[in-house]
Design an enzyme around this catalytic site. Sequence first.
Site, PDB file in Angstrom:
ATOM      1  N   HIS A 180      12.161 -48.493  18.663  1.00  0.00           N
ATOM      2  CA  HIS A 180      13.609 -48.744  19.549  1.00  0.00           C
ATOM      3  C   HIS A 180      13.603 -47.705  20.813  1.00  0.00           C
ATOM      4  O   HIS A 180      13.227 -46.605  20.812  1.00  0.00           O
ATOM      5  CB  HIS A 180      14.520 -48.503  18.549  1.00  0.00           C
ATOM      6  N   HIS A 183      17.896 -50.326  11.210  1.00  0.00           N
ATOM      7  CA  HIS A 183      17.623 -49.166  10.426  1.00  0.00           C
ATOM      8  C   HIS A 183      18.699 -48.076  10.536  1.00  0.00           C
ATOM      9  O   HIS A 183      19.411 -47.610   9.731  1.00  0.00           O
ATOM     10  CB  HIS A 183      16.322 -48.541  10.932  1.00  0.00           C
TER      11      HIS A 183
END
Length: 406
Positions: free
Chosen positions: A190, A136
């Site tokens: 993350h 992303h």
Amino acid sequence: MEKIKKQNNIGSYSSDKDGEYKKFRFSKTSIRGFLLKEYEREVPIIVKIQSYRNKFLDFYFKMASILGEEVFFILALPISTWCVATQLGVELCVVLALTIGGGNILKNTFTLPRPPPNIVWTNTAHQKDHGLPSTHTASAFGLTFYFLIYTYFLFPTIGESFNISLLSMFFIVLFWSTSVMFSRLYNGHHTPMDVIAGLIVAITSILATTYQLRYFIEGMVLSETFLFGPMLYIAILSAILFFHPQANTGPTPAYPETGLVCGASLGSLISLWLHAQHPCPLMNQELLLLEANYDSIVSTIHSIPLLLHGSRILIGLVLVGIAKVFSKKFFFFAYDLVIRANTNNEQSQPITTVSFDPNKKIIVTPTIEAFSKLFVYTCVSFTIVSMPYLFYYLNIQTSADVTRYY
């Protein structure tokens, strides 16, 4: 930290195999071991970030995360292609393939875990692929900053037409991409190490495209021989998919996603090659004005820029959607025929099933799924970049369709 260590056992190598490679300082196993230790150290950082949660930030970062989805960018790419410049859309597809494809190769190589859901809160559905790097972050920074570089540095006349200063556009792009990056931390998907790795992938992809790949694309597009143009790129992408590392923890979405973004770049390049060999005709402005005098619809559309671009986007997206549906049906129909012609052996439960006969199911391996996405999104991006030909015949052509930058 006991719970965190337990999570790290997923996908890790046995201690025997680790010992086997200890003599190699830069082996995959030793690097992975180092990264796992860093992962354990950074999980509490995510917990600390999430201690500042509130309803506004929950909503904001949930929306920001969507702005980094590859599907969002694939839907947004037609706008760059149809409203700015055809070649810009093609080069953005290449950057998308580098950021997400390269990121997925690293994911499946090191198979690092994401923050453990039993310790870290997640704002959206838990991700099924591995952690490092954050694709992303890579795609958000890669695509937005390459858009800025293309329109304000490589071809500044495009940026001038936006009526937005370079500094203002820089802060818009920076705000967008950093929002996506921080959303991956806030949403619990993350660690800081993952998003930093994604940022490195983005910077590498931008530099590679700006200083090298765009000239490779130019040479390929201007090549009159199909063999040394698109066929070369097809061979490169096929090799990437054939040798793409598979996660030792089982199938993940990373491999098929690589097929998806490779297809997006392949179809756009094939179409751009056709543009170079058979340029889109330039609409005669005198004839257009004459026709507009007799056709109130054409006159109205061309008199309102927002309506003109809106009409192009609406028509284009409808046809792109049709291309996606039919290309997928065609691929699996052909695959179904080949499988049934060569074997009647019933295999285990497939990862993905597509059936034209309700009584029978076909087996789709990860490799077939990746190549199916390669085919489908080749057709999708080919349709996107080929739309200027249709826009010409519908009398809704703009300068974005015919301006060449190669």
